[in-house]
Design an enzyme around this catalytic site. Sequence first.
Site, PDB file in Angstrom:
ATOM      1  CD  GLN A  83      -2.968  -1.044   2.324  1.00 47.21           C
ATOM      2  OE1 GLN A  83      -3.233  -2.082   2.915  1.00 47.21           O
ATOM      3  NE2 GLN A  83      -3.515   0.108   2.694  1.00 47.21           N
TER       4      GLN A  83
ATOM      5  NE  ARG B  68     -13.785   0.448   3.300  1.00 46.07           N
ATOM      6  CZ  ARG B  68     -14.111   0.011   2.104  1.00 46.07           C
ATOM      7  NH1 ARG B  68     -14.018  -1.246   1.796  1.00 46.07           N
ATOM      8  NH2 ARG B  68     -14.551   0.841   1.184  1.00 46.07           N
ATOM      9  CB  CYS B  69     -10.732   3.101  10.327  1.00 43.84           C
ATOM     10  SG  CYS B  69      -9.603   2.344  11.482  1.00 43.84           S
TER      11      CYS B  69
ATOM     12  CD  GLU C 256      -9.355   4.479   5.569  1.00 43.79           C
ATOM     13  OE1 GLU C 256      -9.225   5.553   6.156  1.00 43.79           O
ATOM     14  OE2 GLU C 256      -8.416   3.740   5.261  1.00 43.79           O
TER      15      GLU C 256
END
Lengths: 806, 166
Positions: A237, A384-385, A760
Amino acid sequence: MNDMTPTQAERTGKLEGLGCRRKRTEDIRFTQGRGNYVDDLKLPGMLFGDFVRSSHPHARIKSIDTSKALALPGVKAVLTAADLKPLKLHYMPTLAGDVAAVLADDKVLFQNQEIAFVVAEDRYIAADATELVEVEYEALPVVVDPFQAMAPDAPVLREDIKDKMDGAHGPRKHPNHIFNWQVGDKQGTDAVFDTAEVTTKDLFVYHRTHPSPLETCQCVASMDKIKGELTVWGTFQAPHVIRTVVSILSGIAEHKVHVIAPDIGGGFGNKVGVYPGYVCAIVASIVLGVPVKWVEDRMENLSTTSFARDYHMTTELAATKDGKILAMRIHVLADHGAFDACADPSRWPAGFMNICTGSYDIPVAHLEVDGVYTNKASGGVAYRCSFRVTEAVYSIERAIEVLAHKLGMDSVDLRMKNFIKAEQFPYHSALGWEYDSGNYHVAMQKAMDAVGYPALRAEQKTRQEAFRRGETRQLLGIGVSFFTEIVGAGPSRNCDILGVGMFDSAEIRIHPTGSIVARMGTKSQGQGHETTYAQIIATELGIPADDITVEEGNTDTAPYGLGTYGSRSTPVAGAATAMAARKIRAKAQMIAAHLLEVSEYDVEWDIDRFKVKGLPEKFKTMKEIAWAAYNNLPPGMEPGLEAVNYYDPPNMTYPFGAYFCVMDIDVDTGVAKTRRFYALDDCGTRINPMIIEGQVHGGLTEAFAVAMGQEITYDAQGNVMGASFMDFFLPTAVETPKWETDFTVTPSPHHPIGAKGVGESPHVGGVPCFSNAVNDAFAFLEAGHIPMPHHAWRLWKVADGLGLHA
Amino acid sequence: MSRVPVKMTINGRAVEALIEPRTLLIHFLREQAGLTGAHIGCDTSHCGACTVDLNAMSVKSCTVFAIQANGAEIVTIEGMAAADGTLHALQDGFRQMHGLQCGYCTPGMIMRAHSLLKENPNPSEDEIRIGISGNLCRCTGYQNIVKSIQYAAAKINGVPYQEAAE
Ligand code: FES
Ligand code: FES
């Protein structure tokens, strides 16, 4: 003008720029099976690596015998800690200032920990050979419960640092203690609690789970011994950071390290860190001089690379009788597993957990976080945050519900009463953040109107009465959540990764014929960057998005950036993209003036061209200007039309949203059915509504999974449970609810195009919304806080505990 | 390990090879036939990323030995577009309806939908959801996948696609 002249709307439409529901560029290859993922790569002579993993959660390694494995035809090497030690690579630094074992040295600290790396001609032989490596263990007592980790007689887990009582974030209180982090005014907060009319105190456990993208972590390392250059393709990522880390660890100069992140099959925070598989593949390739591939299987993914959450939050609110919140106090016990490998910005051991005052104007607060080691896998990633925001929002949004129940107040009224008001922005929170913009009351009201909130509460009341009379066995839960995210890390004054400021970058080059190649320091894992960055450029430069190629992930060609996680691509690289485009437009303006033989100040921008002020028929399109940039320039001007921007954001962005969930729960089966889920998101300026809605659908589905069943647990002996899709809940199309999306638009005042990021938000807001729905269904029976995950068996037990099966 | 011959037709092309008997079909397709469209997402036959058509039936190719496909007719995602490059209605549908994000599940999802529409050319939403429940997607939340399949069904059936109200 004749009828053939396109209108302004037609010219704008042709660009497919900001606000367009543009179909995705990347889909053309993905729908034809022409994606280019790491495991698709096949290089001549490539070998395959696989791990021998610990069957024990805590044990001393007495011996490792690799002879039988080495004797298997096709096996080329077996690496153990003994091979890595002389290279000082048996441990690697983590982003959190700790070290993590690459291959277990003299002891293992969690089940499935890496012990040896087998390299063989193909993946079948490698797998066979892992079975032939013999490891002799001496079992040690296990620490699974974080509350036991700091007991005076707890076994010491990290012998490698047992005398190092000064950790990366200050003094450690116990050999199993990692850090103590405090923010806010402790005295002031305690004083308010001492005299408050109403207080609440609950332990909210946000259980351990895992991002689990459909593609696992994987890499191919290829050392070219002649050139002395190393190429690594991987599921990264943040490929540029990986290049820097690889260079530092390997001692190969950074310009001779080529890191490439090709297409990535989902990330969700799993693919930020550096894992033993990467290090071992690289070492093996350096030693053997041939390419080495390492591909995690699902069991390895779920049980070793980067869990998320495992936060045990004791959350307190102090309020007046009529519902004005006066103070907040939270203590978090953070279970980090065997190593502190959280992927947070360096100075933030608990991420941005201090966003925990949420969307409310809470005058004073205090947050304290203690991190501890246990015999579990390390990680603590932002699934996902943004860093620990999902934990923070869960904590405040559950606490609000508990307080509302105690006050006998509707929780929406309580929220409305305490929201930060539109005129208070930019708002300085008690725990140190400056919220950029928001309009919470308006968003909440729009959401309430959309779901018909009063009617739902009336229906719930009727249902509760019917339930008490024994006429129904179904409870009705109405879940509410209102969240504020903090994304776009971040300003380099307080955010860095390993000392590198968390800026991001874009480089845009216009070719003579007016098409564009643009490269960014971020890396899409499904977010559609190739489509959306092109839309930003299209609007800024008046070139159709279809004529713009966006590239990311090749660190040789893309400018340095910190990567994609924490919803930072749009806030940071998106801003860099707009800024780079504006540099180009400024030069284009001079070229246009030169071509039109007027002064630079006499031309103005108009969608896709510069025109002479007051003379709209006298213009030069961007395409014409591009051609001129290579052959007809103002005297003395440097040829070409390109720009690069490194954007250091002045602040984070603060997307927000209002979510409602309506759920029926059968008390005899424990089955919960989501009847309706409505999500209103405000992510500022909307670049591509289609992609935003897709992101919201996906985030809500992950939220549903986490709240309703997805969990990594350990038994008392430290055996990891839930390390395959047999046990780890990933909802299918059948269980997944249907999603309704909506929006308001409150642009970020400091972002060049006003965008805030959205990927997110649905996860951050969705988890408490589902959990609040479950809790709300049982609240009239005085069930107290019901911990996640809320799968049928656990809900059945809640009902049973309340005597509903008697 | 001793090798055995296999023969199959993949996307209309005859393929012959010598393989280890334990070779999984997914590995055969990806590593020997050079067709990397089908993916691997799990070890337990849950995810469906590896779905292909085998004799006009969906199979999870991680759960079939290549030797079991001896003599079979295989279609993978690479065989879906027409020879002139025109996309199959499902490929088009997934793009039009934003039925994919990272794209990792997509080849399996499209191949599953392909068989589903053969079995049931006009499925209801619930039939689609049940029909694709052997295929996991981590990104999309399925809603747009359902629409993509409805879009493709309409296109194949030659009727205009009507989006159901949310
Ligand atoms: S790889 Fe998951 S079902 Fe085949
Ligand atoms: S699009 Fe990523 S798994 Fe389905």
